[in-house]
Design a protein around this motif. Structure first.
Motif, PDB file in Angstrom:
ATOM      1  N   LEU A 314       0.857  -1.177   0.000  1.00  0.00           N
ATOM      2  CA  LEU A 314       0.000   0.000   0.000  1.00  0.00           C
ATOM      3  C   LEU A 314       0.898   1.232   0.000  1.00  0.00           C
ATOM      4  O   LEU A 314       1.498   1.570   1.024  1.00  0.00           O
ATOM      5  CB  LEU A 314      -0.901  -0.032   1.227  1.00  0.00           C
ATOM      6  N   GLY A 315       1.036   1.867  -1.157  1.00  0.00           N
ATOM      7  CA  GLY A 315       1.961   2.979  -1.294  1.00  0.00           C
ATOM      8  C   GLY A 315       1.281   4.326  -1.156  1.00  0.00           C
ATOM      9  O   GLY A 315       0.242   4.583  -1.777  1.00  0.00           O
ATOM     10  N   VAL A 316       1.862   5.205  -0.349  1.00  0.00           N
ATOM     11  CA  VAL A 316       1.368   6.575  -0.199  1.00  0.00           C
ATOM     12  C   VAL A 316       2.565   7.511  -0.181  1.00  0.00           C
ATOM     13  O   VAL A 316       3.660   7.138   0.242  1.00  0.00           O
ATOM     14  CB  VAL A 316       0.545   6.762   1.099  1.00  0.00           C
ATOM     15  N   TRP A 337      -5.688 -13.916   5.860  1.00  0.00           N
ATOM     16  CA  TRP A 337      -4.851 -14.485   4.811  1.00  0.00           C
ATOM     17  C   TRP A 337      -4.044 -13.415   4.064  1.00  0.00           C
ATOM     18  O   TRP A 337      -3.322 -13.713   3.110  1.00  0.00           O
ATOM     19  CB  TRP A 337      -5.725 -15.227   3.801  1.00  0.00           C
ATOM     20  N   LEU A 338      -4.167 -12.153   4.476  1.00  0.00           N
ATOM     21  CA  LEU A 338      -3.543 -11.040   3.770  1.00  0.00           C
ATOM     22  C   LEU A 338      -2.316 -10.536   4.527  1.00  0.00           C
ATOM     23  O   LEU A 338      -2.363 -10.291   5.732  1.00  0.00           O
ATOM     24  CB  LEU A 338      -4.554  -9.890   3.627  1.00  0.00           C
ATOM     25  N   ARG A 339      -1.201 -10.367   3.807  1.00  0.00           N
ATOM     26  CA  ARG A 339      -0.036  -9.680   4.348  1.00  0.00           C
ATOM     27  C   ARG A 339       0.004  -8.269   3.769  1.00  0.00           C
ATOM     28  O   ARG A 339      -0.214  -8.082   2.563  1.00  0.00           O
ATOM     29  CB  ARG A 339       1.246 -10.431   4.000  1.00  0.00           C
ATOM     30  N   VAL A 340       0.268  -7.281   4.626  1.00  0.00           N
ATOM     31  CA  VAL A 340       0.222  -5.884   4.196  1.00  0.00           C
ATOM     32  C   VAL A 340       1.544  -5.203   4.515  1.00  0.00           C
ATOM     33  O   VAL A 340       2.041  -5.293   5.642  1.00  0.00           O
ATOM     34  CB  VAL A 340      -0.930  -5.117   4.881  1.00  0.00           C
ATOM     35  N   THR A 341       2.098  -4.520   3.514  1.00  0.00           N
ATOM     36  CA  THR A 341       3.280  -3.690   3.718  1.00  0.00           C
ATOM     37  C   THR A 341       2.938  -2.274   3.277  1.00  0.00           C
ATOM     38  O   THR A 341       2.591  -2.046   2.110  1.00  0.00           O
ATOM     39  CB  THR A 341       4.476  -4.209   2.895  1.00  0.00           C
ATOM     40  N   GLN A 342       2.990  -1.345   4.217  1.00  0.00           N
ATOM     41  CA  GLN A 342       2.764   0.057   3.872  1.00  0.00           C
ATOM     42  C   GLN A 342       4.088   0.687   3.483  1.00  0.00           C
ATOM     43  O   GLN A 342       5.108   0.493   4.154  1.00  0.00           O
ATOM     44  CB  GLN A 342       2.148   0.814   5.045  1.00  0.00           C
ATOM     45  N   VAL A 343       4.062   1.462   2.393  1.00  0.00           N
ATOM     46  CA  VAL A 343       5.272   2.100   1.871  1.00  0.00           C
ATOM     47  C   VAL A 343       5.038   3.602   1.811  1.00  0.00           C
ATOM     48  O   VAL A 343       4.064   4.059   1.198  1.00  0.00           O
ATOM     49  CB  VAL A 343       5.632   1.564   0.472  1.00  0.00           C
ATOM     50  N   GLY A 347       9.049  11.549   3.753  1.00  0.00           N
ATOM     51  CA  GLY A 347       8.964  11.855   5.178  1.00  0.00           C
ATOM     52  C   GLY A 347       8.819  10.630   6.042  1.00  0.00           C
ATOM     53  O   GLY A 347       8.522   9.535   5.569  1.00  0.00           O
ATOM     54  N   PRO A 348       9.012  10.802   7.347  1.00  0.00           N
ATOM     55  CA  PRO A 348       8.889   9.669   8.267  1.00  0.00           C
ATOM     56  C   PRO A 348       7.442   9.247   8.421  1.00  0.00           C
ATOM     57  O   PRO A 348       6.517  10.028   8.240  1.00  0.00           O
ATOM     58  CB  PRO A 348       9.448  10.236   9.572  1.00  0.00           C
ATOM     59  N   GLY A 349       7.255   7.993   8.743  1.00  0.00           N
ATOM     60  CA  GLY A 349       5.904   7.487   8.961  1.00  0.00           C
ATOM     61  C   GLY A 349       5.939   5.996   9.167  1.00  0.00           C
ATOM     62  O   GLY A 349       6.990   5.354   9.057  1.00  0.00           O
ATOM     63  N   PRO A 350       4.783   5.415   9.474  1.00  0.00           N
ATOM     64  CA  PRO A 350       4.738   3.967   9.671  1.00  0.00           C
ATOM     65  C   PRO A 350       5.007   3.230   8.372  1.00  0.00           C
ATOM     66  O   PRO A 350       4.712   3.715   7.293  1.00  0.00           O
ATOM     67  CB  PRO A 350       3.304   3.738  10.166  1.00  0.00           C
ATOM     68  N   GLY A 351       5.565   2.048   8.486  1.00  0.00           N
ATOM     69  CA  GLY A 351       5.839   1.251   7.300  1.00  0.00           C
ATOM     70  C   GLY A 351       7.250   1.467   6.793  1.00  0.00           C
ATOM     71  O   GLY A 351       8.119   1.996   7.487  1.00  0.00           O
ATOM     72  N   GLU A 352       7.474   1.060   5.557  1.00  0.00           N
ATOM     73  CA  GLU A 352       8.797   1.165   4.953  1.00  0.00           C
ATOM     74  C   GLU A 352       8.896   2.435   4.122  1.00  0.00           C
ATOM     75  O   GLU A 352       7.907   2.914   3.567  1.00  0.00           O
ATOM     76  CB  GLU A 352       9.084  -0.066   4.094  1.00  0.00           C
ATOM     77  N   PHE A 353      10.107   2.958   4.030  1.00  0.00           N
ATOM     78  CA  PHE A 353      10.345   4.215   3.326  1.00  0.00           C
ATOM     79  C   PHE A 353      11.102   3.941   2.035  1.00  0.00           C
ATOM     80  O   PHE A 353      12.041   3.146   2.003  1.00  0.00           O
ATOM     81  CB  PHE A 353      11.143   5.183   4.203  1.00  0.00           C
ATOM     82  N   GLY A 354      10.687   4.622   0.939  1.00  0.00           N
ATOM     83  CA  GLY A 354      11.410   4.494  -0.311  1.00  0.00           C
ATOM     84  C   GLY A 354      10.488   4.447  -1.503  1.00  0.00           C
ATOM     85  O   GLY A 354       9.260   4.540  -1.381  1.00  0.00           O
ATOM     86  N   ALA A 355      11.083   4.316  -2.693  1.00  0.00           N
ATOM     87  CA  ALA A 355      10.304   4.176  -3.922  1.00  0.00           C
ATOM     88  C   ALA A 355       9.555   2.854  -3.896  1.00  0.00           C
ATOM     89  O   ALA A 355      10.122   1.813  -3.532  1.00  0.00           O
ATOM     90  CB  ALA A 355      11.214   4.252  -5.139  1.00  0.00           C
ATOM     91  N   LEU A 356       8.292   2.890  -4.297  1.00  0.00           N
ATOM     92  CA  LEU A 356       7.450   1.704  -4.198  1.00  0.00           C
ATOM     93  C   LEU A 356       8.025   0.538  -4.990  1.00  0.00           C
ATOM     94  O   LEU A 356       8.044  -0.608  -4.504  1.00  0.00           O
ATOM     95  CB  LEU A 356       6.033   2.042  -4.681  1.00  0.00           C
ATOM     96  N   ALA A 357       8.529   0.794  -6.194  1.00  0.00           N
ATOM     97  CA  ALA A 357       9.080  -0.292  -7.015  1.00  0.00           C
ATOM     98  C   ALA A 357      10.268  -0.946  -6.331  1.00  0.00           C
ATOM     99  O   ALA A 357      10.418  -2.176  -6.365  1.00  0.00           O
ATOM    100  CB  ALA A 357       9.490   0.241  -8.391  1.00  0.00           C
ATOM    101  N   ASP A 358      11.105  -0.145  -5.686  1.00  0.00           N
ATOM    102  CA  ASP A 358      12.272  -0.697  -5.001  1.00  0.00           C
ATOM    103  C   ASP A 358      11.873  -1.545  -3.797  1.00  0.00           C
ATOM    104  O   ASP A 358      12.442  -2.625  -3.554  1.00  0.00           O
ATOM    105  CB  ASP A 358      13.195   0.428  -4.544  1.00  0.00           C
ATOM    106  N   VAL A 359      10.903  -1.056  -3.044  1.00  0.00           N
ATOM    107  CA  VAL A 359      10.477  -1.798  -1.857  1.00  0.00           C
ATOM    108  C   VAL A 359       9.843  -3.126  -2.259  1.00  0.00           C
ATOM    109  O   VAL A 359      10.131  -4.178  -1.668  1.00  0.00           O
ATOM    110  CB  VAL A 359       9.497  -0.958  -1.007  1.00  0.00           C
TER     111      VAL A 359
END
Length: 406
Positions: A314-316, A337-343, A347-359
């Motif tokens: 889930l990219g924002v 049954w769902l795994r979720v990664t927020q990108v 700026g700082p925030g919950p989840g992973e930081f960076g370009a969505l394609a790279d993550v």
């Protein structure tokens, strides 16, 4: 079929069209040989510099058409900017894919079905053909010749034949559906979630999109993903982000109210689930691309197959841009049954930081998955390219239309 043979007989292409938008050939054409799109592609691309960039060609085309057939102007929106860009994309798609006539025919068959909502009739294509020939000559100048023009006309007629076939095949369904707005929720100053109820059944599948027109703008249509799986009450949901002033998005976000009646074109898009659950799923959503993924999740929940693994990215741009969905933790509780990664892109925030394609690429090998990519072109384009480069077969990547596609 007889109509198509009359419309697309090979003799006198530009001349017959110029004689009148409604003119028909005097005799039926003999059976056609399979279209050699690759040969015309070579002729067109070898002399493409004469008519590109396409801005002048398209300007001359519409000038000629509206001068000879002024009544056709009513088929187009007041502002022609989006229409010009759409036609340029169609020309580029045709020229780049003409070596694959089956793919071109499939694309333009769908387009012909969709164009019924505009009131387009077969005779209008004759006017378009004549105007294109006039525009090609004017743009290219003295180096233009009949061989080049014939290649363009054959290309156009092949595409138009598919459009006419698509329109004829859809005669049993409405050209457009009317739908009353039942909810208008302004989630941000630039984004609204609309609920609408079609007046007639609107058959579609989760993951598809619809063209939407507002009563505030005549003949202006924009495509939006449907943000829900089919529901018993028939209601649809659209997530609309304001992309500019004076267009459809502004009309839907800022000027639409409950009780207004919108028009919907037929559903389109192939970002739908297979009946065969052989592949685990990769879902990637950015910004309002969440709408289509939300619909897919609803369908998966309704027809859950226990062994199918689903991973959602889930990219924002910023955590505050998460406008509709629950938090990733809530999504995981709702769908075990769902795994979720927020990108988060900025700026700082919950989840992973960076370009969505790279993550996404950094989380492992997705080559055995069926991938769904939904979001703005600036996000979807690089991600589709990255997945393809990392070994995901192109046939297993489903995504929203990108700028280089018709």
């Amino acid at each position: 079929m007889r109509l198509r043979r009359r419309l697309f007989s090979p003799s006198g292409a530009g001349r017959q069209a110029a004689e009148g938008a409604g003119a028909e050939g005097a005799t039926e054409a003999a059976p056609q040989q399979p279209y050699d799109g690759a040969a015309d592609q070579r002729v067109i691309t070898d002399h493409l510099e004469l008519v590109t960039p396409f801005e002048d060609l398209i300007g001359h085309l519409y000038d000629a058409m509206f001068a000879h057939w002024p009544f056709l102007r009513r088929l187009f929106p007041e502002s022609m900017e989006f229409q010009r860009k759409h036609l340029e994309a169609a020309f580029r798609y045709l020229i780049e894919n003409l070596h694959d006539p089956d793919a071109v025919a499939a694309t333009f068959t769908r387009l012909g079905r969709d164009h019924r909502k505009l009131g387009v009739r077969p005779a209008h294509y004759r006017a378009f053909e004549a105007s294109l020939c006039e525009a090609l000559r004017r743009t290219a100048g003295p180096r233009w010749n009949e061989g080049m023009e014939r290649a363009w006309v054959r290309m156009l007629r092949f595409a138009v034949a598919a459009m006419v076939e698509g329109a004829e095949a859809a005669l049993g369904e409405p050209a457009a559906w009317h739908a009353t707005v039942t909810g208008h929720d302004l989630r941000r100053a630039d984004l609204a979630v609309l609920r609408v109820r079609p007046h007639e059944p609107y058959p579609y599948r989760a993951g598809q999109y619809a063209s939407v027109a507002s009563p505030h703008l005549s003949q202006a249509w924009r495509q939006y993903s449907i943000g829900c799986a089919p529901r018993p009450d028939g209601e649809l949901e659209f997530h609309v982000k304001l992309t500019g002033r004076g267009g459809v998005s502004e009309a839907l976000v800022a000027r639409t109210r409950v009780g207004d009646v919108l028009r919907l074109g037929p559903p389109g898009g192939t970002m739908t689930l297979d009946d065969d659950p052989a592949h685990d799923l990769l879902l990637v959503a950015g910004d309002t691309g969440w709408a289509a993924v939300k619909a897919l999740l609803q369908e998966l929940a309704a027809h859950r197959v226990a062994q199918r693994d689903v991973h959602l990215f889930l990219g924002v741009r910023h955590p505050s841009a998460l406008y509709d969905t629950e938090s990733p933790a809530e999504l995981r509780r709702r769908y075990p049954w769902l795994r979720v990664t927020q990108v988060v892109g900025e700026g700082p925030g919950p989840g992973e930081f960076g370009a969505l394609a790279d993550v996404v690429a950094g989380h492992g090998d997705w080559s055995r998955r069926l991938a769904f990519v939904s979001g703005p072109p600036a996000m979807a384009g690089p991600l589709v390219a990255r997945l393809t480069a990392d070994g995901v077969p192109a046939g297993r990547i489903r995504h929203d239309p990108l700028p280089d596609r018709a």
